[in-house]
Design a protein around this motif. Structure first.
Motif: not given
Length: 189
Positions: A26-42
């Motif tokens: 639920a943390s904003k920190e995780f959401q931001v990092a997960a979004g970056t990792a997801w985008k970099e996956s592609f």
């Protein structure tokens, strides 16, 4: 390297365990990092890469911070059908080192960008319990968590505690919810 920080209230009232996986998700920190990792996956033509990193909390500060450290890109292999990321030996390059702080790993996470390989596999499940911290997978099918519900103790080494009161006995992952970090539309049907 990407580091996200936010003040947290952890370890109060005699609790010395890490934040729950629900709090991390639920943390904003995780959401931001997960979004970056997801985008970099592609990010490379038709090649996919699993991306991810570690979540840290400061065990010495009553107003702890969650810090998310993305893994170095060399830890991911590029492929068209299957790949993995190596998350052993956590990095701490972007984790604060102020005097009196003691940041320890409280979770790890990675992406599963390949269709048909969207849930944590048996190796993912086994490693989470061996490492002693919750683990998270982000995929088009949603966000899944597995392993212990939290790190048992914030005392000890900064890396994985390698122990947990919860042992692996064939438990499965839990679907937390939809993939809310896919802002680029990679998960279109």
């Amino acid at each position: 390297m990407s580091v996200a920080r936010k003040e947290r209230s952890l370890g109060r009232g005699g609790y010395n365990h890490g934040p729950s996986v629900s709090d991390i998700l639920a943390s904003k920190e995780f959401q931001v990092a997960a979004g970056t990792a997801w985008k970099e996956s592609f990010s490379r033509n038709d090649l996919y890469q699993e991306k991810g990193g570690w979540v840290y909390a400061d065990s010495n500060n009553p107003d702890n911070y969650l810090v998310v450290q993305l893994a170095n890109p060399q830890r991911s292999a590029q492929a068209t059908h299957s790949t993995e990321i190596e998350l052993d030996n956590p990095e701490k390059d972007g984790v604060p080192t102020a005097e009196g702080s003691n940041y320890v790993v409280v979770a790890d996470f990675h992406t599963h960008p390949f269709p048909g390989q969207e849930r944590p596999d048996a190796e993912d499940l086994r490693k989470a319990y061996e490492r002693g911290v919750p683990a998270i997978v982000v995929s088009c099918s949603g966000v899944f968590y597995y392993g212990p519900q939290s790190r048992d103790s914030l005392d000890g080494s900064a890396g994985y505690p390698q122990t947990s009161s919860e042992q692996y006995n064939g438990q499965k992952e839990v679907r937390f919810g939809d993939n809310t970090v896919d802002s680029e539309g990679y998960c279109k049907p």
